[in-house]
Design an enzyme around this catalytic site. Structure first.
Site, PDB file in Angstrom:
ATOM      1  CE1 TYR A   1      -4.435  12.052 -11.564  1.00 36.10           C
ATOM      2  CE2 TYR A   1      -4.364  13.666 -13.343  1.00 36.10           C
ATOM      3  CZ  TYR A   1      -3.971  12.448 -12.805  1.00 36.10           C
ATOM      4  OH  TYR A   1      -3.115  11.636 -13.513  1.00 36.10           O
TER       5      TYR A   1
ATOM      6  CE  LYS B   1      -0.657  12.115 -11.307  1.00 36.53           C
ATOM      7  NZ  LYS B   1       0.256  10.998 -10.969  1.00 36.53           N
TER       8      LYS B   1
ATOM      9  CB  SER C   1      -0.421  13.951 -15.216  1.00 36.70           C
ATOM     10  OG  SER C   1      -1.455  14.374 -16.080  1.00 36.70           O
TER      11      SER C   1
ATOM     12  CG  ASP D   1      -1.784   1.208   1.366  1.00 34.85           C
ATOM     13  OD1 ASP D   1      -1.585   2.178   0.606  1.00 34.85           O
ATOM     14  OD2 ASP D   1      -2.681   1.205   2.224  1.00 34.85           O
TER      15      ASP D   1
END
Length: 259
Positions: free
Chosen positions: A141, A145, A128, A53
């Site tokens: 998100y 990033k 990304s 994890d």
């Protein structure tokens, strides 16, 4: 090379495991569901599996201890939930910051501690193009990033004196389960606004090709997104003004076979 890969059960992670083993590397496939991993790679003698994890620092420490020495860590595991500011769900915000940001930081930190002892190593973090483009509809998100990019670039400076390289791989939209869950979601329309989505195999080829061999500080795929993204950082207001048109195009692309 001995390569550790997180998020190895699907998407970019699974493509990396397959391609790296075909290239003759020794692979440690890491994921939460160890049983599923073992079943997935049961017939691949180049792949060993271990449970991880990425949000658990104790598990990271144990994994690193079990597999030291190793040459490369590729931090792939990530999650995405859309949602506009004012309507964000606490549990989804926490998940993105925990997996995308803390998972990358914990993994890089644990690997670096081991690599410092051998005075060599390469850490590849998956960012990304959202690390450069502010993306209304997926703000957390994007924030995660942006954080991964900032951390990776700074970590590269920390670790260079020890012979350790850090590379940040920044792909645009990739045909994975994560992309599929956004299809039809108007909040995520900007994700579909480009010319096409990459395949996970294309991303894996770039990582195990130019990124692995040349160890760039950061690598964008397609490369043009890197220049456009940096331009949008200089003039974010201009990008946000163009976002409405891009969102409309993205909604049209929900049903395109290029995504």
């Amino acid at each position: 090379m001995k390569i550790l890969i997180t998020g190895a059960n699907r998407g970019i992670g699974a493509s990396l495991v397959t391609l790296a083993s075909e290239q003759g590397h020794e692979i440690i496939a890491l994921g939460r569901d160890l049983t599923a991993l073992k079943q997935q790679y049961a017939n691949n003698p180049k792949v060993s599996c271990d449970q991880l994890d990425v949000c658990d620092t104790a598990q990271w420490r144990k994994v690193i201890e079990r597999h030291t020495p190793f040459d490369v860590l590729i931090n792939v595991a990530g999650v995405l939930f859309s949602g506009v500011t004012g309507e964000l769900k606490v549990e989804e915000v926490s998940a993105m910051l925990d997996v995308n940001v803390k998972g990358t930081i914990f993994g890089t930190n644990a690997a670096a501690a081991s690599m410092k002892q051998q005075e060599s190593g390469h850490i590849i973090n998956i960012g990304s193009t959202a690390a450069l483009f502010p993306t209304p509809g997926t703000p957390v998100y994007a924030a995660s990033k942006f954080a991964v990019r900032g951390f990776s670039l700074a970590a590269a400076g920390d670790l260079k004196p020890y012979g350790i390289s850090v590379s940040l791989m920044n792909p645009c939209a990739v045909k994975t389960d994560m992309l599929e869950q956004q299809r039809g979601d108007k909040n995520a329309a900007l994700t579909f606004s480009g010319k096409r989505a990459l395949t996970s195999e294309e991303v894996a080829q770039a990582i195990l090709g130019p990124v692995l061999h040349h160890k760039p500080l950061e690598y964008f795929l397609p490369k043009s997104d890197g220049w456009l993204g940096k331009l949008s950082n200089v003039w974010p207001r201009l990008f946000l003004q163009l976002a409405k048109k891009a969102r409309t195009q993205g909604e049209k692309n929900f049903h395109s076979d290029k995504f």
